[in-house]
Motif scaffolding. Sequence first.
Motif, short mmCIF file in Angstrom:
data_model
loop_
_atom_site.label_atom_id
_atom_site.label_comp_id
_atom_site.label_asym_id
_atom_site.label_seq_id
_atom_site.Cartn_x
_atom_site.Cartn_y
_atom_site.Cartn_z
N THR A 1 0.36 -11.30 -3.64
CA THR A 1 0.81 -12.58 -4.25
C THR A 1 1.26 -12.44 -5.81
OG1 THR A 1 -0.86 -13.47 -4.46
CG2 THR A 1 -0.03 -14.05 -2.48
N LYS A 2 0.54 -11.33 -6.64
CA LYS A 2 0.16 -11.96 -7.24
C LYS A 2 0.79 -9.99 -7.98
CE LYS A 2 -1.40 -11.98 -11.97
NZ LYS A 2 -2.51 -12.33 -12.76
N THR A 3 2.10 -9.49 -8.75
CA THR A 3 2.58 -8.74 -8.62
C THR A 3 2.05 -8.31 -10.76
OG1 THR A 3 4.55 -8.08 -7.71
CG2 THR A 3 4.51 -7.18 -9.38
N LYS A 4 1.34 -6.62 -10.56
CA LYS A 4 0.57 -6.03 -11.80
C LYS A 4 0.96 -5.36 -12.53
CE LYS A 4 -4.13 -8.43 -10.59
NZ LYS A 4 -5.11 -7.55 -10.49
N VAL A 5 1.12 -4.52 -13.58
CA VAL A 5 1.56 -4.07 -14.45
C VAL A 5 1.17 -3.27 -13.45
CG1 VAL A 5 -0.69 -2.84 -15.19
CG2 VAL A 5 0.97 -2.73 -16.17
N ASP B 1 -7.05 -4.87 -5.31
CA ASP B 1 -6.14 -3.94 -6.16
C ASP B 1 -5.37 -3.25 -5.27
OD1 ASP B 1 -5.94 -6.58 -7.53
OD2 ASP B 1 -5.49 -5.14 -9.48
N VAL B 2 -3.52 -2.99 -4.82
CA VAL B 2 -3.19 -2.07 -4.22
C VAL B 2 -2.28 -1.37 -5.13
CG1 VAL B 2 -1.74 -1.94 -1.72
CG2 VAL B 2 -3.71 -3.81 -2.42
N TYR B 3 -2.13 -0.20 -5.03
CA TYR B 3 -1.78 1.05 -5.62
C TYR B 3 -0.08 1.26 -4.69
CZ TYR B 3 -4.40 -0.70 -8.70
OH TYR B 3 -5.76 -1.00 -9.88
N LEU C 1 4.16 3.65 -9.83
CA LEU C 1 3.49 3.02 -9.31
C LEU C 1 3.58 1.75 -9.42
CD1 LEU C 1 0.69 4.26 -7.62
CD2 LEU C 1 -0.53 3.86 -10.03
N LEU C 2 3.72 0.62 -8.11
CA LEU C 2 3.76 -0.24 -8.38
C LEU C 2 2.38 -1.23 -7.64
CD1 LEU C 2 7.21 -1.42 -6.42
CD2 LEU C 2 6.54 -1.11 -9.09
N HIS C 3 2.50 -2.20 -8.30
CA HIS C 3 0.64 -2.87 -8.57
C HIS C 3 0.68 -4.62 -8.90
CE1 HIS C 3 -3.06 -3.22 -11.36
NE2 HIS C 3 -3.20 -3.40 -10.11
N TYR C 4 -0.72 -4.64 -7.37
CA TYR C 4 -0.13 -6.11 -6.62
C TYR C 4 -1.48 -6.53 -6.99
CZ TYR C 4 4.41 -4.09 -5.27
OH TYR C 4 5.27 -4.37 -5.44
#
Length: 509
Positions: free
Chosen positions: A341-345, A314-316, A333-336
């Motif tokens: 391809t998916k945006t996470k919490v 995962d990438v932050y 803090l954006l999280h993928y």
Amino acid sequence: MFSGRQFAPARPKAHTISIRFFVALLAATFVAAQSRAQTGGWLTHSHDAQHTGVSAIGSQPLTKIHWHTPVDLALPQGEILIHYGSPLVTPANTVIIPIKTGADTFKIGARSGATGAHLWSLATSYTAPSSASFLPGIGPTMGGGQLYVPDSAGRVLVRATPDLPTGKTSHLIFYGQKNYASNPTVYQQNVQINTPLTTDAAGNLYFGFLINLVSGLARIAPDGTGAWVAASTISGDSAVNSVAMSCAPAVSKDGTMVYVATVNESNESGYLVAVNSATLAPIKAVKLLDPSSGMNAQINDSSSAAPTVGPDGDVYYGVLENPFPAHNDRGWLLHYNSTLTKTKVPGSFGWDDTVSIVTASLVASYTGTSKYLVMTKYNNYASIGTGDGHNRIAILDPNATENDPVISKVKVMKEVITQLGVTPDPDFPSFPGAVREWCINAAAVDPITKSIIANSEDGKLYRWDLTSNTLLQTITLSSGIGEAYTPTVIGPDGTVYAINFAVLNAVGK
């Protein structure tokens, strides 16, 4: 922020066997020590190409400043709005120090980690790119036993044998030596590296650069072969014109992808992009959006945030909110996922911070299911928006949620533990409980002692013990002063390095 054992006589044969055993034991001990040293270096921004901030060596107690040295020879008056480059430490314990020498000029110094003795210095012709408020620093990296340093005209200065007083120097040029030689003045005047350098496990170099018309991401292979790709190409957006200022590229753990942020400078919007590490071919670009408003998040050139790659891929990446300051200047803090391809919490703080990775078992109170957690600055700036000055650092669960503490309608990463700053902030007497802010842009994680090493604007360096959730150790580095956020680093002998009041301090027992 400022601031032996005796042996009885034996028969000759037995004595010979004992000597052989003793020699073998010494050899094994030496090999083991060498192995530990090889993993103990701090070779790039936030430790490694994934920017985890995780040390392989346990840090020494924070009881004494062994030595110190300035990192700015032209210190400005008043608040220090400068992002000083991260010190690096070789496995053999040579400390590599980025030093600002003028208004926007730099050199590199090297000192013995054990004694602080000066070993060598390296002049550069690098000048910092212009920025709205915070001056970017110079960001070197190490790989294959060599030091790589940004230089003028988009060149990379290479210094061999960084542990020795002398070493051969040379240049790498991503657009080709012949092109540079054809008209050096043009390149000197128009090309600038604008991010710290990153090296991957294979020795490839990655960095962002600026040119008047076309800016982008560059790669230099170990054999010196260079390549680059425009920021607009990897973003899939012709309006994008730059790699984000001071955004050190991150590399996936398997080495196949490189992540960096890109920006449309006219409106400070942008993308997080993934490219093929070998070809720089675009893989995916995701628009960076504010999770509350849904509007374009701000990618401000005052930030020094860089992507972090978690153990699961995962990438932050931290951004500013839009509209500003709806989130009290905390950003997000954006999280993928690894392919973007998916945006996470998201996390509830992202401004000017590269988050660090914390194995979940280090936090004694944690009862969730995540294998790792993230550590971040967690300030809540007094007088900005609804900020109350209760500035914290935090360990967050990237897979569990709670209501955001500022904008309750937004689900964010769940707080596992937090730690409030210690020193009251006299600048905000009308804000009860306001404390000096945590002043870090990349914190060091010490799994051996289960702690975090972090600076505060009060001029002190703290050890945050994750077992007891207490600030277990403190050492004063300065009287405290407003300064751009700085990193903390752990060397191969456990010495802790922290910058306060434009001075690098080597701290230990």
